[in-house]
Design a protein around this motif. Structure first.
Motif, PDB file in Angstrom:
ATOM      1  N   ILE A  92      41.450  71.891  -0.074  1.00 27.76           N
ATOM      2  CA  ILE A  92      39.808  70.797   0.591  1.00 27.76           C
ATOM      3  C   ILE A  92      39.230  70.970   0.065  1.00 27.76           C
ATOM      4  CG2 ILE A  92      39.385  71.407   2.621  1.00 27.76           C
ATOM      5  CD1 ILE A  92      42.060  70.433   2.708  1.00 27.76           C
ATOM      6  N   LEU A  93      38.835  71.584  -1.344  1.00 29.22           N
ATOM      7  CA  LEU A  93      37.698  71.914  -2.011  1.00 29.22           C
ATOM      8  C   LEU A  93      37.772  71.659  -3.295  1.00 29.22           C
ATOM      9  CD1 LEU A  93      35.287  73.351  -2.844  1.00 29.22           C
ATOM     10  CD2 LEU A  93      36.542  74.899  -4.469  1.00 29.22           C
ATOM     11  N   GLU A  94      38.943  71.094  -3.255  1.00 28.40           N
ATOM     12  CA  GLU A  94      38.814  70.094  -4.816  1.00 28.40           C
ATOM     13  C   GLU A  94      40.062  69.405  -4.552  1.00 28.40           C
ATOM     14  OE1 GLU A  94      36.685  68.923  -6.783  1.00 28.40           O
ATOM     15  OE2 GLU A  94      35.565  71.175  -7.133  1.00 28.40           O
ATOM     16  N   GLN A  95      40.567  68.179  -5.105  1.00 25.91           N
ATOM     17  CA  GLN A  95      41.387  67.027  -5.006  1.00 25.91           C
ATOM     18  C   GLN A  95      41.040  66.159  -5.428  1.00 25.91           C
ATOM     19  OE1 GLN A  95      44.476  66.135  -3.923  1.00 25.91           O
ATOM     20  NE2 GLN A  95      44.154  67.929  -2.086  1.00 25.91           N
ATOM     21  N   PRO A  96      42.245  65.850  -6.744  1.00 24.93           N
ATOM     22  CA  PRO A  96      41.317  64.400  -7.797  1.00 24.93           C
ATOM     23  C   PRO A  96      41.188  63.067  -7.419  1.00 24.93           C
ATOM     24  CG  PRO A  96      44.426  64.483  -7.498  1.00 24.93           C
ATOM     25  CD  PRO A  96      43.510  65.942  -6.901  1.00 24.93           C
ATOM     26  N   ALA A  97      40.375  62.075  -8.349  1.00 25.74           N
ATOM     27  CA  ALA A  97      39.733  60.977  -7.462  1.00 25.74           C
ATOM     28  C   ALA A  97      41.321  60.222  -6.866  1.00 25.74           C
ATOM     29  CB  ALA A  97      38.957  60.358  -7.963  1.00 25.74           C
ATOM     30  N   PRO A  98      41.330  59.564  -5.544  1.00 26.48           N
ATOM     31  CA  PRO A  98      40.584  58.645  -4.313  1.00 26.48           C
ATOM     32  C   PRO A  98      40.309  59.971  -3.177  1.00 26.48           C
ATOM     33  CG  PRO A  98      42.123  57.575  -4.765  1.00 26.48           C
ATOM     34  CD  PRO A  98      42.271  58.067  -5.593  1.00 26.48           C
ATOM     35  N   ALA A  99      40.709  60.548  -3.683  1.00 25.93           N
ATOM     36  CA  ALA A  99      41.331  61.423  -2.341  1.00 25.93           C
ATOM     37  C   ALA A  99      39.713  61.992  -1.899  1.00 25.93           C
ATOM     38  CB  ALA A  99      42.257  62.898  -2.727  1.00 25.93           C
ATOM     39  N   LEU A 100      40.395  62.370  -0.762  1.00 28.50           N
ATOM     40  CA  LEU A 100      38.359  63.254   0.735  1.00 28.50           C
ATOM     41  C   LEU A 100      38.990  64.616  -0.080  1.00 28.50           C
ATOM     42  CD1 LEU A 100      38.291  61.797   4.083  1.00 28.50           C
ATOM     43  CD2 LEU A 100      37.258  60.600   1.513  1.00 28.50           C
ATOM     44  N   CYS A 101      37.596  64.827  -0.439  1.00 28.12           N
ATOM     45  CA  CYS A 101      37.445  66.711  -0.401  1.00 28.12           C
ATOM     46  C   CYS A 101      36.659  67.583  -0.343  1.00 28.12           C
ATOM     47  CB  CYS A 101      38.004  66.919  -1.785  1.00 28.12           C
ATOM     48  SG  CYS A 101      37.190  66.102  -3.454  1.00 28.12           S
ATOM     49  N   ALA A 102      35.853  68.559   0.130  1.00 27.07           N
ATOM     50  CA  ALA A 102      35.142  69.256   0.862  1.00 27.07           C
ATOM     51  C   ALA A 102      33.877  68.629  -0.821  1.00 27.07           C
ATOM     52  CB  ALA A 102      35.023  70.492   0.708  1.00 27.07           C
TER      53      ALA A 102
END
Length: 281
Positions: A92-102
């Motif tokens: 939830i803190l980090e995701q590779p783009a283009p996904a949503l993350c905090a």
């Protein structure tokens, strides 16, 4: 424009993970995710970038944490500080783009409000439609997903890859590199505050440094010029493709909205260009 600090961003990312129901451990990871950022932030990457493209603060995070009092504080509450070095275990803190993350959402919201791209009440409305599904931040309403996607695209165009922003960033990188090459500042100095590091650089009588400082403080303009460019840049492209939670499954906005899919493709193609930048004195 109101300034946005790294501290505000870190608190905001932690708040988002809390709002989205994340574990206490992920909330701590969110609070600490930028703990090793230095003065001048990503400008320092131009001087000390990692061999695989890592940011300087990522390379230094373990060392910085270990030397701080954070391991002891975390240990008092049963946490191992080493669990917060990497962000790979915090989806939830980090995701590779283009996904949503905090992390991505907070700096987008803050920069957008600070520059007047949108208002806080619009952000508050979007927040009401975010939730975590299958370890990913999802939107439950297509209108809000479109608001996020299109405004994020606008932020990339008008804020993050705007010519003056790119040009001033390059000038700051040039100044910092010159300071290191001439031994006016050292690697240890990056742990000073922005103002302290700026004071150290600007107090040098070195003519080259003083000329570069004058270039920055006069706040020049920048234009595209194919002939004799000052810098040739390939800006990072920032876009998002929000996932929606519909009928018990995740669906990407591009799979639901053909207009957005076309607009996103066109934007990515348009941004995949080299920018011959000229400094207008």
């Amino acid at each position: 424009m109101q300034p946005v600090t790294r501290f505000q961003h870190s608190i905001g990312v932690m708040w988002l993970t809390q709002r989205l129901g994340c574990s206490l451990q992920e909330q701590i990871a969110a609070l600490l995710h930028d703990i090793s950022h230095t003065a001048f932030s990503h400008v320092i990457d131009h001087v000390f970038n990692g061999p695989n493209g890592e940011s300087y603060h990522e390379l230094k995070k373990e060392e910085y944490l270990e030397k701080s009092d954070i391991p002891k504080v975390l240990g008092n509450y049963g946490f191992d500080w080493r669990d917060f070095i990497s962000e790979d275990n915090y989806p939830i803190l980090e995701q590779p783009a283009p996904a949503l993350c905090a992390d991505r959402l907070d700096y987008f919201f803050r920069d957008g409000i600070a520059t007047g791209l949108f208002q806080a009440k619009e952000v508050n409305k979007v927040l009401m439609h975010l939730s975590v599904r299958d370890k990913l931040i999802c939107v439950n309403k297509i209108e809000e997903a479109r608001w996020l996607a299109y405004n994020y695209m606008k932020a990339d165009e008008l804020i993050w890859s705007e010519l003056k922003a790119l040009g001033l960033y390059e000038l700051m990188a040039q100044l910092t590199q010159t300071g290191f090459l001439k031994s006016i500042i050292t690697e240890a100095d990056v742990w000073l505050t922005d103002q302290q590091l700026w004071n150290k650089v600007s107090s040098s009588p070195d003519p080259e440094l003083q000329f570069q400082i004058l270039q920055i403080t006069k706040v020049p303009d920048f234009v595209l010029a194919d002939k004799y460019p000052w810098r040739i840049l390939t800006p990072k492209i920032r876009t998002i493709n929000p996932a929606l939670w519909m009928d018990g499954k995740k669906v990407l906005l591009t799979d639901l909205d053909t207009d957005f899919r076309s607009d996103l493709t066109a934007y990515n193609q348009m941004k995949q260009r080299i920018l011959p930048l000229q400094l207008v004195r």
